[in-house]
Write an enzyme that holds these catalytic residues in place. Structure first.
Site, PDB file in Angstrom:
ATOM      1  CE  LYS A 136      33.930   4.934 -34.322  1.00  0.00           C
ATOM      2  NZ  LYS A 136      32.895   4.013 -34.053  1.00  0.00           N
ATOM      3  CE  LYS A 240      27.083   3.436 -31.320  1.00  0.00           C
ATOM      4  NZ  LYS A 240      27.967   2.439 -31.011  1.00  0.00           N
TER       5      LYS A 240
HETATM    6 MG    MG Z   1      31.099   0.658 -32.098  1.00  0.00          MG
END
Ligand code: MG
Length: 330
Positions: A136, A240
């Site tokens: 991240k 997702k």
């Molecule tokens: Mg992402």
């Protein structure tokens, strides 16, 4: 006609997730239960991420309240396409999906924490056999993070790959600095470099730099991914499935278009995750490492399900989780 019931859940994350959207400390969602006329019971999970662009938990709960019991297919099928999480859960609870062959295995990407903590974590994950990693970025200052990037890439063996996920946090000039730095290096792709609202910048960056770009926040629902693909997006789609809508629709889209997708966790529980892994292991949806190397999110087996290592196989699919979770909730 189904008997319908639902329960909400709220589980603290063992370690809060730091992203460019802030800290995420608690997972809230809904487990729903459908029983058809023959007595067959199916469970589904609604796991929204409102700050990511999905419906809110309150909206999902309102829909569940309105369904009532008994409820018909017609009513369930009429749920708006904007409620991808509810549609995922309803399709899951109504599906009869056979278990995948025990021999199928797919690589898994391990999630590294934001900031310099990633360096130590990378070494540990390499030792356990992971070869794909996601880090991240866009959380700290660009210069600091570019320094950590160098440290990470230095540690990375020749056959391993690193994914970067900016969660849309960069400005275009910041993204340009990063992409210039990533060129010719073992970066598999850079995910959502700038915010979804800046579609022109996303297209421009994809054209201007040799680094593969991936859309994530831009393609929350399957309809968004379809649109980007129809417009000729040259990169990857991070999907997702728990947010995107019914799994069968996702499977059909990939089969029809050969879209280059990464299937990724929405920090759903073992229930939703098992449905997704069953689909992933049951077909040729993706050749990229699964984004399910999120570790033990909740710190309790009933919520986390089986531990997922560097290779996912049928043993990662939790059996009977729906009933177990249902009975554990008030
Ligand atoms: Mg992402």
């Amino acid at each position: 006609m189904y008997r319908f019931a639902y329960k909400t859940y709220r589980q603290p994350l063992r370690v809060p997730l730091r992203t460019a959207h802030g800290n995420w400390a608690e997972r809230e969602g809904i487990i729903l239960r459908l029983e058809d006329d023959t007595g067959r019971v199916g469970y589904g999970e609604i796991a929204p991420i409102p700050w990511f662009g999905t419906e809110s938990l309150a909206e999902a709960e309102e829909l569940c309240r309105k369904f009532g019991s008994p409820v018909t297919d017609q009513v369930l099928d009429a749920v708006s396409e904007t409620c991808g999480c509810v549609r995922f859960a309803l399709a899951m609870a109504r599906a009869h999906v056979p278990a995948p062959a025990a021999t199928v295995r797919l690589p898994v990407a391990a999630l590294l924490p934001a900031g310099p903590a990633a360096v130590k974590q990378l070494a540990q994950r390499l030792e356990t056999g992971f070869l794909a990693f996601k880090w991240k970025v866009g959380v700290g200052a660009v210069d600091d993070e570019l320094g950590v990037l160098d440290d990470l890439l230095e540690q990375l063996p020749a056959h391993a790959r690193l994914r970067l996920d900016a969660n849309g946090a960069w400005s275009r000039p910041q993204a340009e600095r990063w992409l210039a730095r990533c060129a010719e290096r073992p970066v598999e792709f850079v995910e959502q470099p700038v915010a979804p609202a800046d579609a022109d910048a996303l297209r421009g960056l994809a054209t201007d730099y040799p680094v593969t770009l991936a859309l994530d926040e831009s393609v929350v629902r399957l309809a968004d991914a379809r649109r980007w693909q129809a417009e000729g997006w040259p990169g990857v789609f991070v999907i997702k499935p728990a947010l995107a809508g019914p799994l069968p629709e996702l499977i059909a889209w990939i089969a029809a278009t050969k879209a280059d997708v990464v299937l990724s966790s929405a920090i759903e529980t073992a229930l939703g995750r098992s449905a997704i892994l069953r689909a992933a292991l049951g077909g040729s949806l993706t050749r990229r490492a699964l984004g399910f190397g999120v570790g033990e999110i909740f710190g309790a087996r009933i919520w986390d399900g089986p531990v997922i290592g560097p290779l996912a196989d049928a043993s990662c699919i939790a059996a009977g989780t729906g009933e177990e979770l249902w009975n554990a909730l008030n």
